[in-house]
Write a protein that holds these residues in place. Structure first.
Motif, PDB file in Angstrom:
ATOM      1  N   UNK A   1      23.771  -3.285  -8.900  1.00  0.00           N
ATOM      2  CA  UNK A   1      24.896  -2.575  -9.505  1.00  0.00           C
ATOM      3  C   UNK A   1      25.071  -1.193  -8.888  1.00  0.00           C
ATOM      4  N   UNK A   2      23.942  -0.696  -8.379  1.00  0.00           N
ATOM      5  CA  UNK A   2      24.002   0.614  -7.738  1.00  0.00           C
ATOM      6  C   UNK A   2      24.834   0.558  -6.467  1.00  0.00           C
ATOM      7  N   UNK A   3      24.880  -0.663  -5.861  1.00  0.00           N
ATOM      8  CA  UNK A   3      25.599  -0.791  -4.610  1.00  0.00           C
ATOM      9  C   UNK A   3      26.993  -1.320  -4.836  1.00  0.00           C
ATOM     10  N   UNK A   4      27.633  -0.907  -5.907  1.00  0.00           N
ATOM     11  CA  UNK A   4      28.955  -1.407  -6.240  1.00  0.00           C
ATOM     12  C   UNK A   4      29.962  -0.940  -5.200  1.00  0.00           C
ATOM     13  N   UNK A   5      30.521  -1.900  -4.439  1.00  0.00           N
ATOM     14  CA  UNK A   5      31.360  -1.530  -3.313  1.00  0.00           C
ATOM     15  C   UNK A   5      32.823  -1.879  -3.553  1.00  0.00           C
ATOM     16  N   UNK A   6      33.074  -2.766  -4.518  1.00  0.00           N
ATOM     17  CA  UNK A   6      34.425  -3.213  -4.785  1.00  0.00           C
ATOM     18  C   UNK A   6      35.268  -2.013  -5.229  1.00  0.00           C
ATOM     19  N   UNK A   7      36.437  -1.855  -4.650  1.00  0.00           N
ATOM     20  CA  UNK A   7      37.358  -0.770  -5.010  1.00  0.00           C
ATOM     21  C   UNK A   7      37.025   0.574  -4.365  1.00  0.00           C
ATOM     22  N   UNK A   8      35.956   0.693  -3.595  1.00  0.00           N
ATOM     23  CA  UNK A   8      35.624   1.990  -2.991  1.00  0.00           C
ATOM     24  C   UNK A   8      36.346   2.130  -1.668  1.00  0.00           C
TER      25      UNK A   8
ATOM     26  N   UNK B   1      52.287  -7.038   0.319  1.00  0.00           N
ATOM     27  CA  UNK B   1      51.666  -8.110   1.112  1.00  0.00           C
ATOM     28  C   UNK B   1      50.557  -8.786   0.322  1.00  0.00           C
ATOM     29  N   UNK B   2      49.751  -7.980  -0.381  1.00  0.00           N
ATOM     30  CA  UNK B   2      48.668  -8.552  -1.190  1.00  0.00           C
ATOM     31  C   UNK B   2      49.237  -9.501  -2.233  1.00  0.00           C
ATOM     32  N   UNK B   3      50.320  -9.057  -2.889  1.00  0.00           N
ATOM     33  CA  UNK B   3      50.931  -9.904  -3.922  1.00  0.00           C
ATOM     34  C   UNK B   3      51.446 -11.209  -3.314  1.00  0.00           C
ATOM     35  N   UNK B   4      52.083 -11.111  -2.143  1.00  0.00           N
ATOM     36  CA  UNK B   4      52.599 -12.323  -1.480  1.00  0.00           C
ATOM     37  C   UNK B   4      51.435 -13.244  -1.097  1.00  0.00           C
ATOM     38  N   UNK B   5      50.357 -12.634  -0.593  1.00  0.00           N
ATOM     39  CA  UNK B   5      49.174 -13.439  -0.250  1.00  0.00           C
ATOM     40  C   UNK B   5      48.585 -14.132  -1.493  1.00  0.00           C
TER      41      UNK B   5
ATOM     42  N   UNK C   1      31.539  -5.525   7.901  1.00  0.00           N
ATOM     43  CA  UNK C   1      31.507  -6.845   7.252  1.00  0.00           C
ATOM     44  C   UNK C   1      30.654  -6.821   5.981  1.00  0.00           C
ATOM     45  N   UNK C   2      29.590  -6.036   6.015  1.00  0.00           N
ATOM     46  CA  UNK C   2      28.660  -5.979   4.878  1.00  0.00           C
ATOM     47  C   UNK C   2      29.385  -5.560   3.589  1.00  0.00           C
ATOM     48  N   UNK C   3      30.414  -4.730   3.738  1.00  0.00           N
ATOM     49  CA  UNK C   3      31.162  -4.262   2.565  1.00  0.00           C
ATOM     50  C   UNK C   3      31.906  -5.420   1.911  1.00  0.00           C
ATOM     51  N   UNK C   4      32.470  -6.301   2.755  1.00  0.00           N
ATOM     52  CA  UNK C   4      33.176  -7.477   2.219  1.00  0.00           C
ATOM     53  C   UNK C   4      32.181  -8.419   1.554  1.00  0.00           C
ATOM     54  N   UNK C   5      31.015  -8.577   2.201  1.00  0.00           N
ATOM     55  CA  UNK C   5      29.988  -9.480   1.639  1.00  0.00           C
ATOM     56  C   UNK C   5      29.567  -8.981   0.257  1.00  0.00           C
ATOM     57  N   UNK C   6      29.415  -7.657   0.122  1.00  0.00           N
ATOM     58  CA  UNK C   6      29.023  -7.091  -1.175  1.00  0.00           C
ATOM     59  C   UNK C   6      30.102  -7.351  -2.227  1.00  0.00           C
TER      60      UNK C   6
ATOM     61  N   UNK D   1      39.607 -12.193  -3.595  1.00  0.00           N
ATOM     62  CA  UNK D   1      38.703 -11.029  -3.519  1.00  0.00           C
ATOM     63  C   UNK D   1      38.814 -10.391  -2.135  1.00  0.00           C
ATOM     64  N   UNK D   2      38.920 -11.239  -1.122  1.00  0.00           N
ATOM     65  CA  UNK D   2      39.019 -10.776   0.262  1.00  0.00           C
ATOM     66  C   UNK D   2      40.276  -9.903   0.428  1.00  0.00           C
ATOM     67  N   UNK D   3      41.405 -10.425  -0.072  1.00  0.00           N
ATOM     68  CA  UNK D   3      42.675  -9.690   0.044  1.00  0.00           C
ATOM     69  C   UNK D   3      42.601  -8.357  -0.708  1.00  0.00           C
ATOM     70  N   UNK D   4      42.095  -8.417  -1.968  1.00  0.00           N
ATOM     71  CA  UNK D   4      42.006  -7.180  -2.760  1.00  0.00           C
ATOM     72  C   UNK D   4      41.083  -6.186  -2.075  1.00  0.00           C
ATOM     73  N   UNK D   5      39.970  -6.691  -1.522  1.00  0.00           N
ATOM     74  CA  UNK D   5      39.009  -5.789  -0.866  1.00  0.00           C
ATOM     75  C   UNK D   5      39.645  -5.086   0.316  1.00  0.00           C
ATOM     76  N   UNK D   6      40.405  -5.858   1.138  1.00  0.00           N
ATOM     77  CA  UNK D   6      41.051  -5.229   2.302  1.00  0.00           C
ATOM     78  C   UNK D   6      41.963  -4.092   1.831  1.00  0.00           C
ATOM     79  N   UNK D   7      42.775  -4.384   0.804  1.00  0.00           N
ATOM     80  CA  UNK D   7      43.716  -3.360   0.306  1.00  0.00           C
ATOM     81  C   UNK D   7      42.959  -2.142  -0.228  1.00  0.00           C
ATOM     82  N   UNK D   8      41.915  -2.403  -1.026  1.00  0.00           N
ATOM     83  CA  UNK D   8      41.196  -1.290  -1.648  1.00  0.00           C
ATOM     84  C   UNK D   8      40.378  -0.480  -0.641  1.00  0.00           C
ATOM     85  N   UNK D   9      39.783  -1.167   0.323  1.00  0.00           N
ATOM     86  CA  UNK D   9      38.968  -0.456   1.320  1.00  0.00           C
ATOM     87  C   UNK D   9      39.821   0.416   2.245  1.00  0.00           C
ATOM     88  N   UNK D  10      41.064  -0.006   2.456  1.00  0.00           N
ATOM     89  CA  UNK D  10      41.877   0.708   3.450  1.00  0.00           C
ATOM     90  C   UNK D  10      42.944   1.630   2.834  1.00  0.00           C
TER      91      UNK D  10
END
Lengths: 267, 285
Positions: free
Chosen positions: A1-8, A27-31, A62-67, A119-128
């Motif tokens: 939980x300490x390594x929570x990466x989603x949304x960062x 684009x995320x919504x369309x995807x 890549x590790x961020x997506x895996x998390x 999750x992949x799509x949301x992660x791309x949007x949130x990470x960038x």
């Protein structure tokens, strides 16, 4: 939980980072729609390959997506498992009253991959996209609602604060878990009931913390004369560039490809 | 006894963004010792505390509690925590039970102690922390800040562990509450004869009650000695933006004009020393 990466947000200078936040959200919504409307392996593969290309271009490790995947793995597995038993067709395996059919198996696998793609799509949007950009984009996208008397600024600030405080809440959860662990709470217990009870004890301090934080933020904002009804200007004006035009073309190609594949009768 | 050998800890040890939080920490604490850990923010004090109670595992080095290696020779974190307990910073934010009694009894219940014994423990620790018996039925959430802190400290005291770590126990309290709470902790330690580790930014407190002081700077062990010897190196401490006890500072200022014992750290001793000098110069009280 300490390594929570989603949304960062992961700061970078890639093409995906530079894209207009509104385009990324749309684009995320369309995807999302395409992922759930895809009914065969080819259309799903097209989506998976295209978002993999976007992920590579985003230059986020890549590790961020895996998390991010790890955080939703259990939910995805459970959802796919439950889905196994909800298709009444020729049975492959019978487990008492429950039976698994070929179409059930197929829809479970599809659902599992769909959730992963989401999750992949949301992660791309949130990470960038930074929180400020997301807030500004929502404010822009929802601005037509202003004509109906809806306060868009209020929605935008709510979204900004919610996103900003997700990591803070996770850090606090980690602290509370540790504080209870040192007093012998059953977080590592093999007994599931004890474990669930231990996790339930986190909610009281966490809710109190959240409300206190919310209250102190509200007071801090009011003490600096924040008025939600005032019209605000922004330091950064959102303008579409040639990059955004190319990304729209790219999206249209994928959209057409997926729709055509959906019409084909493939597994 | 607690022994720390070559202890190192890196956050995200396996990734490229690895951050070294502690480097080569070595110290030994005998039973019934009080150790103070001082250092500026981010020096690794809380990380060291979490390593000592098994919440983090060392990247390198070992920690021994009575010759048993922490993590390796214990069944699980729970077993370590019953031997080494810790109160985090602002522990009042982590209260969750319905009543103060249940909050204090939470640890002993997890330890598997019988209810009758738990009752005795609860009544024992509330005496140390000056919690009234009437308060036991109240919800800890609706107590005042100071009372919440007392309740949180009492709940870790109730575990009666061999090592008790307190991370800034008096942070955010007023002067009177600070000294009351520190006295309670000291009384508890005198009775239990356990190892007490206090992380603090209050140098007066540290000098007053600690037998040993560990100074950390950016994860490096700068000093580990008695408070008198540590605070004698005031120049080093001031370079780290750390205070020294105010009495000690006053004695140093006086020493610039008149030779005086600068090892003195407490007002009462300072008064006696100053009076001695004044008497020797023929000045009466």
């Amino acid at each position: 939980m300490n390594n929570f990466e989603f949304c960062k947000y992961f700061s970078g200078n890639s093409i995906v980072h530079k894209l207009d936040a509104r385009i990324k959200i749309i684009s995320s919504l369309i995807f999302f729609i395409l992922t759930f409307s895809s009914n065969n392996i080819i259309s799903l593969s097209i989506i998976a390959i295209s978002i993999s290309i976007i992920a590579v271009v985003s230059e986020v490790p890549l590790i961020k997506y895996i998390k991010s995947f790890k955080s939703v793995l259990i939910i995805s597995v459970i959802t796919a498992f439950i889905n196994l038993f909800f298709e009444a067709e020729t049975n492959l395996v019978c487990l008492g009253e429950l039976s698994v059919s070929l179409s059930g198996l197929k829809s479970s696998i599809f659902l599992f991959f769909r959730l992963f793609i989401l999750v992949f799509i949301s992660s791309i949007t949130m990470f960038t996209t930074s929180v400020q950009e997301i807030s500004l984009a929502f404010e822009n996208l929802l601005s037509p609602l202003g004509y109906l008397g809806i306060n868009i600024q209020e929605i935008a600030i709510t979204i900004t604060l919610s996103l900003r405080f997700i990591p803070v809440l996770f850090e606090e959860t980690y602290k509370i878990i540790n504080a209870q662990k040192v007093r012998g709470a059953h977080f590592d217990s093999k007994n599931v009931i004890k474990k669930i009870r231990a996790f339930c004890n986190i909610f009281v301090p966490l809710f109190i913390f959240s409300f206190k934080r919310a209250e102190s933020i509200a007071i801090a904002m009011e003490s600096r004369c924040y008025d939600v009804s005032k019209k605000r200007t922004s330091l950064k004006n959102m303008e579409l560039s040639h990059r955004d035009a190319i990304s729209i073309i790219f999206l249209l190609i994928i959209f057409t490809g997926v729709i055509i594949c959906n019409k084909m009768k493939i597994f | 006894m607690i022994r720390v050998e070559d202890l190192c800890y890196n956050y995200n040890a396996k990734s490229k963004s690895s951050i070294s939080a502690l480097k080569n920490i070595n110290f030994t604490l005998k039973n019934s010792t009080i150790m103070g850990i001082i250092g500026k923010t981010g020096s690794g004090k809380s990380t060291l505390a979490q390593l000592l109670c098994g919440l983090l595992s060392p990247t390198h080095g070992k920690i021994f509690l009575n010759e048993k290696e922490i993590i390796k020779d214990f069944k699980n974190t729970k077993e370590i925590c019953f031997n080494v307990t810790m109160a985090f910073q602002y522990p009042e934010n982590q209260l969750f039970e319905k009543t103060v009694y249940d909050e204090i009894a939470f640890g002993p219940r997890n330890k598997g102690i019988s209810e009758s014994k738990i009752k005795d423990i609860v009544f024992e620790v509330i005496k140390f922390t000056n919690i009234s018996e009437n308060m036991l039925k109240c919800s800890p959430i609706f107590l005042s800040g100071g009372e919440k802190r007392k309740c949180a400290i009492a709940s870790v005291m109730a575990l009666k562990s061999k090592v008790l770590i307190l991370d800034e126990p008096t942070a955010g309290l007023d002067c009177k509450s600070k000294s009351q709470l520190m006295n309670s902790i000291f009384e508890y330690h005198r009775k239990e004869k356990n190892i007490l580790i206090i992380i603090s930014h209050n140098m007066e407190e540290t000098a007053r009650i600690c037998d040993k002081v560990l100074v950390l700077d950016e994860g490096i062990q700068l000093m580990f000695d008695s408070p008198v010897k540590v605070f004698k190196n005031y120049q080093k401490l001031e370079k780290l933006n750390l205070d020294v006890p105010q009495t000690s500072q006053i004695m140093r200022y006086i020493n610039n004009e008149y030779p005086i014992n600068t090892d003195i750290m407490f007002p009462k001793e300072a008064e006696e020393e100053i009076l001695k000098i004044l008497n020797s110069k023929g000045v009466e009280r």
